[in-house]
Scaffold this active site. Structure first.
Site, PDB file in Angstrom:
ATOM      1  N   GLU A 189      -7.861   9.010   5.414  1.00  0.00           N
ATOM      2  CA  GLU A 189      -7.361   8.796   4.055  1.00  0.00           C
ATOM      3  C   GLU A 189      -7.857   9.939   3.178  1.00  0.00           C
ATOM      4  O   GLU A 189      -8.829  10.596   3.503  1.00  0.00           O
ATOM      5  CB  GLU A 189      -7.926   7.482   3.480  1.00  0.00           C
ATOM      6  CG  GLU A 189      -7.637   6.246   4.286  1.00  0.00           C
ATOM      7  CD  GLU A 189      -6.174   5.875   4.258  1.00  0.00           C
ATOM      8  OE1 GLU A 189      -5.510   6.137   3.239  1.00  0.00           O
ATOM      9  OE2 GLU A 189      -5.683   5.347   5.276  1.00  0.00           O
ATOM     10  N   GLY A 190      -7.192  10.094   2.051  1.00  0.00           N
ATOM     11  CA  GLY A 190      -7.734  11.007   1.041  1.00  0.00           C
ATOM     12  C   GLY A 190      -7.036  12.351   0.934  1.00  0.00           C
ATOM     13  O   GLY A 190      -7.431  13.192   0.140  1.00  0.00           O
TER      14      GLY A 190
ATOM     15  N   LYS B 197       0.067  12.035  11.864  1.00  0.00           N
ATOM     16  CA  LYS B 197      -1.010  11.543  10.999  1.00  0.00           C
ATOM     17  C   LYS B 197      -2.199  11.005  11.795  1.00  0.00           C
ATOM     18  O   LYS B 197      -2.032  10.097  12.611  1.00  0.00           O
ATOM     19  CB  LYS B 197      -0.488  10.399  10.112  1.00  0.00           C
ATOM     20  CG  LYS B 197       0.608  10.806   9.155  1.00  0.00           C
ATOM     21  CD  LYS B 197       0.899   9.680   8.174  1.00  0.00           C
ATOM     22  CE  LYS B 197       1.927  10.096   7.165  1.00  0.00           C
ATOM     23  NZ  LYS B 197       2.076   9.103   6.094  1.00  0.00           N
TER      24      LYS B 197
ATOM     25  N   GLU C 244       2.699   5.121   2.706  1.00  0.00           N
ATOM     26  CA  GLU C 244       1.542   4.396   3.239  1.00  0.00           C
ATOM     27  C   GLU C 244       1.146   3.297   2.267  1.00  0.00           C
ATOM     28  O   GLU C 244       1.589   3.280   1.116  1.00  0.00           O
ATOM     29  CB  GLU C 244       0.348   5.332   3.482  1.00  0.00           C
ATOM     30  CG  GLU C 244      -0.196   5.922   2.200  1.00  0.00           C
ATOM     31  CD  GLU C 244      -1.633   6.428   2.304  1.00  0.00           C
ATOM     32  OE1 GLU C 244      -2.342   6.105   3.261  1.00  0.00           O
ATOM     33  OE2 GLU C 244      -2.043   7.147   1.377  1.00  0.00           O
TER      34      GLU C 244
ATOM     35  N   SER D 174      -6.600   5.125  -5.912  1.00  0.00           N
ATOM     36  CA  SER D 174      -7.081   5.853  -7.093  1.00  0.00           C
ATOM     37  C   SER D 174      -6.052   5.883  -8.216  1.00  0.00           C
ATOM     38  O   SER D 174      -4.878   5.563  -8.014  1.00  0.00           O
ATOM     39  CB  SER D 174      -7.455   7.277  -6.689  1.00  0.00           C
ATOM     40  OG  SER D 174      -6.327   7.908  -6.157  1.00  0.00           O
TER      41      SER D 174
ATOM     42  N   ARG E 145       3.184  10.647  -8.693  1.00  0.00           N
ATOM     43  CA  ARG E 145       2.528  11.935  -8.453  1.00  0.00           C
ATOM     44  C   ARG E 145       3.598  12.956  -8.098  1.00  0.00           C
ATOM     45  O   ARG E 145       4.522  12.634  -7.336  1.00  0.00           O
ATOM     46  CB  ARG E 145       1.517  11.830  -7.313  1.00  0.00           C
ATOM     47  CG  ARG E 145       0.236  11.134  -7.725  1.00  0.00           C
ATOM     48  CD  ARG E 145      -0.655  10.857  -6.554  1.00  0.00           C
ATOM     49  NE  ARG E 145       0.009  10.010  -5.577  1.00  0.00           N
ATOM     50  CZ  ARG E 145      -0.443   9.789  -4.353  1.00  0.00           C
ATOM     51  NH1 ARG E 145      -1.553  10.353  -3.953  1.00  0.00           N
ATOM     52  NH2 ARG E 145       0.208   9.000  -3.527  1.00  0.00           N
TER      53      ARG E 145
ATOM     54  N   LYS F  94      -3.363   3.633   9.102  1.00  0.00           N
ATOM     55  CA  LYS F  94      -2.021   4.114   9.457  1.00  0.00           C
ATOM     56  C   LYS F  94      -1.554   3.512  10.786  1.00  0.00           C
ATOM     57  O   LYS F  94      -0.371   3.270  10.987  1.00  0.00           O
ATOM     58  CB  LYS F  94      -2.026   5.636   9.466  1.00  0.00           C
ATOM     59  CG  LYS F  94      -2.252   6.138   8.029  1.00  0.00           C
ATOM     60  CD  LYS F  94      -2.331   7.618   7.885  1.00  0.00           C
ATOM     61  CE  LYS F  94      -2.308   8.008   6.416  1.00  0.00           C
ATOM     62  NZ  LYS F  94      -3.513   7.654   5.653  1.00  0.00           N
TER      63      LYS F  94
ATOM     64  N   ARG G 115      -2.346  -0.056  -3.398  1.00  0.00           N
ATOM     65  CA  ARG G 115      -1.248   0.770  -3.927  1.00  0.00           C
ATOM     66  C   ARG G 115      -0.336   1.159  -2.778  1.00  0.00           C
ATOM     67  O   ARG G 115      -0.791   1.730  -1.780  1.00  0.00           O
ATOM     68  CB  ARG G 115      -1.780   2.037  -4.613  1.00  0.00           C
ATOM     69  CG  ARG G 115      -0.706   2.693  -5.510  1.00  0.00           C
ATOM     70  CD  ARG G 115      -1.148   4.052  -6.050  1.00  0.00           C
ATOM     71  NE  ARG G 115      -1.199   5.021  -4.977  1.00  0.00           N
ATOM     72  CZ  ARG G 115      -2.183   5.884  -4.775  1.00  0.00           C
ATOM     73  NH1 ARG G 115      -3.209   5.932  -5.581  1.00  0.00           N
ATOM     74  NH2 ARG G 115      -2.141   6.721  -3.768  1.00  0.00           N
TER      75      ARG G 115
ATOM     76  N   ASN H 236      -2.239   1.747   0.606  1.00  0.00           N
ATOM     77  CA  ASN H 236      -3.683   1.967   0.420  1.00  0.00           C
ATOM     78  C   ASN H 236      -4.353   0.649   0.086  1.00  0.00           C
ATOM     79  O   ASN H 236      -4.034   0.039  -0.939  1.00  0.00           O
ATOM     80  CB  ASN H 236      -3.913   2.944  -0.733  1.00  0.00           C
ATOM     81  CG  ASN H 236      -3.264   4.299  -0.489  1.00  0.00           C
ATOM     82  OD1 ASN H 236      -3.796   5.111   0.249  1.00  0.00           O
ATOM     83  ND2 ASN H 236      -2.099   4.529  -1.070  1.00  0.00           N
TER      84      ASN H 236
HETATM   85  P1  ADP Z   1      -3.435  10.062   2.809  1.00  0.00           P
HETATM   86  O1  ADP Z   1      -4.091   8.832   3.289  1.00  0.00           O
HETATM   87  O2  ADP Z   1      -4.146  11.301   3.161  1.00  0.00           O
HETATM   88  O3  ADP Z   1      -3.055   9.963   1.352  1.00  0.00           O
HETATM   89  P2  ADP Z   1      -0.570   9.946   3.316  1.00  0.00           P
HETATM   90  O4  ADP Z   1       0.076   9.202   4.403  1.00  0.00           O
HETATM   91  O5  ADP Z   1      -0.390   9.386   1.951  1.00  0.00           O
HETATM   92  O6  ADP Z   1      -2.102  10.124   3.671  1.00  0.00           O
HETATM   93  O7  ADP Z   1      -0.055  11.431   3.334  1.00  0.00           O
HETATM   94  C1  ADP Z   1      -0.491  12.412   2.400  1.00  0.00           C
HETATM   95  C2  ADP Z   1       0.703  13.066   1.729  1.00  0.00           C
HETATM   96  O8  ADP Z   1       1.561  13.662   2.703  1.00  0.00           O
HETATM   97  C3  ADP Z   1       1.585  12.085   0.958  1.00  0.00           C
HETATM   98  O9  ADP Z   1       1.105  11.914  -0.353  1.00  0.00           O
HETATM   99  C4  ADP Z   1       2.932  12.788   0.993  1.00  0.00           C
HETATM  100  O10 ADP Z   1       3.026  13.777  -0.024  1.00  0.00           O
HETATM  101  C5  ADP Z   1       2.913  13.500   2.344  1.00  0.00           C
HETATM  102  N1  ADP Z   1       3.574  12.668   3.368  1.00  0.00           N
HETATM  103  C6  ADP Z   1       3.011  11.681   4.079  1.00  0.00           C
HETATM  104  N2  ADP Z   1       3.898  11.114   4.914  1.00  0.00           N
HETATM  105  C7  ADP Z   1       5.052  11.755   4.734  1.00  0.00           C
HETATM  106  C8  ADP Z   1       6.359  11.636   5.306  1.00  0.00           C
HETATM  107  N3  ADP Z   1       6.617  10.740   6.247  1.00  0.00           N
HETATM  108  N4  ADP Z   1       7.326  12.487   4.873  1.00  0.00           N
HETATM  109  C9  ADP Z   1       7.060  13.404   3.914  1.00  0.00           C
HETATM  110  N5  ADP Z   1       5.858  13.576   3.346  1.00  0.00           N
HETATM  111  C10 ADP Z   1       4.853  12.764   3.733  1.00  0.00           C
HETATM  112 MG    MG Z   2      -1.621   8.839   0.445  1.00  0.00          MG
END
Ligand code: ADP
Ligand code: MG
Length: 512
Positions: free
Chosen positions: A367-368, A363, A144, A151, A450, A309, A128, A146
């Protein structure tokens, strides 16, 4: 092609619609385990509550929707190609491994597979790719990709059905057309891909094994897939934790994976993506055992690593995509959705991030949900890690912060409807199946929207930050626009909310 402005409707009507919708969820299996019931995470059918959802779909200009859908098969192919370059993965993650124990363990398994020249003839990816629309640049940017345990293919499809049902019923009043909520068959398409992988494996008595966490409140999302596998394909799915696999599993000399005496055709991971899933050596030896077997792994250790990442950041470096894709057109499409991504070996970018932390997200390799660092915490963390010296910074990547446009939404959680300004994140599912040189499946399959209150930094639904949503296609190309929420929904509380948000933004801009 923008939606019509709906007529007025009082807030009580929103509450009534939320009640109807929550009943629909209960009747159609759009449910999760209730935190309030301790048995809800372990005993199916006990302590169910409707999944948190948005009452109306998020608006998305159709052009962005098409752009995101077109990217899915390209990312599927890219993951496969990068996964085949073991040295690239090892080199790109070499600094991370020094400071991040979890990544180091994953790389150790990967290296062992490289040493024995382990070949995966059947490769299955259920991915995804997540995006947000950046309002400053009006562009769709990837958050990102996945590649493990993506999920909500099960529940996400149901939210689209829910929204279509509500719009059919109240459409005239809301000024919405149900046909503008795109069909979403992520659940059946993921099941279809798993079934195809099982068929390629070609042992009728073998089963699909879903690797699950010992406690899982999101089990119904997973059960939707096993139900489709049984009902439409006659394939049995068993559920095992990593520690159960260690206790009950073995690999026969010919590579066959047996767990509890059953032959496993496909291992589908819905756990194993976080260090918490490996509390002891037993879980790691289960992971290694499965990787060594001839069962199809979804994902294999290399697919898993491609989704880290750090690799996302490496792929965004100049000339790296060119190593893996030939088509200039495809490279351009992929690069266009990359936000700014930096490793922390770059002093200049650290300096900028310390000066303007609000423009970045820090970051770690996790994950998660709930792991990212924002704002003042980001500044403090960078300053501290720099002072400490050594390689600690290599555990993180830095990303440009994306600012989606906030719009009014009704978020329903635990039977209570909250109104607020919200932002949305679009996930596009992709399925990829390969048998040796033959690509059997490479497609986009459904989506997940979401939505979360705009004041929240994180986005996970299961982690409690966001609600499930679907999307409503419009003709405008200026970012996710305001939902068609009736004018009288603007209660005094909400107006105060909007004014406060405005004041905070103006104040923020003045401070910058
Ligand atoms: P995870 O693997 O924990 O899901 P993500 O990279 O998806 O990590 O980050 C978690 C959440 O943080 C995302 O669902 C989003 O809401 C927010 N987020 C992540 N990266 C960004 C970004 N570059 N700008 C704004 N919000 C972000
Ligand atoms: Mg995410």
């Amino acid at each position: 092609m923008s939606a019509a402005v709906p007529p007025a409707m009082d807030p009580a009507a929103a509450g009534e619609m939320a009640r109807e919708a929550a009943a629909w969820c209960a009747l159609h299996g759009l449910v999760v385990g209730d935190r309030a019931d301790p048995r809800s995470a372990t005993v199916p059918g006990v302590g169910l509550v409707h999944a948190p959802f948005s009452l109306l779909p998020a608006h998305l200009p159709e052009s962005f929707w098409r752009q995101a859908c077109e990217l899915a098969p390209i990312f599927n192919e890219l993951v496969d190609r990068v996964s085949m370059d073991g040295n690239f993965l090892q080199d790109a993650l070499s600094k991370t491994r020094e400071v991040d124990d979890f990544t180091s363990r994953l790389l150790e398994i990967h290296r062992k597979m490289m040493e024995i020249n382990k070949e995966e003839n059947i490769r299955l990816g259920l991915h995804r790719s997540d995006y947000m629309l950046d309002s400053e640049t009006s562009s769709l940017l990837q958050i990102e990709l996945n590649t493990i345990s993506a999920s909500f293919p099960g529940l996400g499809s149901l939210v689209s059905d829910l929204h279509r049902t509500l719009i059919k019923q109240h459409g005239t009043l809301l000024g919405l057309e149900h046909k503008r909520v795109p069909a979403n068959a992520a659940n059946t398409q993921f099941a279809e891909a798993l079934a195809q992988a099982w068929a390629e494996f070609n042992i009728d008595s073998a089963v699909i094994m879903m690797i699950v966490q010992p406690e899982e409140r999101n089990m119904y999302d997973q059960y939707w897939l096993s139900t489709h596998l049984q009902d439409s394909h006659g394939i049995t799915t068993i559920r095992k934790t990593l520690s159960q696999v260690e206790a009950e599993g073995q690999v026969l000399p010919d590579g066959t994976l047996l767990v509890g005496g059953q032959k496993i055709a496909v291992v589908y991971y819905r756990a194993g993506y976080t260090p918490n899933d490996y509390p002891s050596e037993a879980e790691w030896s289960a992971r290694l055992m499965m990787e060594q077997s001839s069962a199809v792994k979804c994902p294999s250790i290399s697919y898993h690593l491609v989704g880290t990442k750090k690799i996302q950041q490496e792929l965004a470096k100049p000339s790296v995509l060119e190593r893996f894709l030939e088509s200039k057109e495809e490279i351009d499409k992929v690069r266009k959705c990359f936000a700014g991504l930096w490793s922390l070996g770059d002093e200049e970018i650290i300096k900028t991030a310390v000066e303007k932390p609000e423009l970045f997200v820090l970051k770690p390799q996790r994950e998660g949900g709930g792991n990212n660092i924002y704002g003042l915490d980001l500044r403090e963390t960078l300053v501290r890690l720099q002072k400490e010296g050594g390689d600690a910074l290599a555990a993180y990547i830095l990303m440009q912060r994306i600012f989606p446009k906030a719009s009014l939404a009704y978020l329903v959680r635990g039977g209570v409807c909250h109104e607020g300004l919200a932002i949305s994140e679009l996930g596009i599912y992709g399925a990829y199946l390969r048998y040796k040189d033959k690509v059997v499946i490479n497609e986009q399959c459904g989506y997940l929207m979401r939505t979360k209150v705009s004041s929240s930094d994180e986005g996970g639904v299961a982690a409690g930050f966001a609600v499930l949503d679907s999307l409503y296609l419009t003709g405008k190309a200026d970012g996710i626009e305001a939902r068609d929420v009736p004018g009288t929904f603007l209660s005094p509380k909400l107006i105060l909310y909007i004014v406060l948000e405005f004041v905070i933004r103006v104040a923020g801009a003045l401070v910058k």
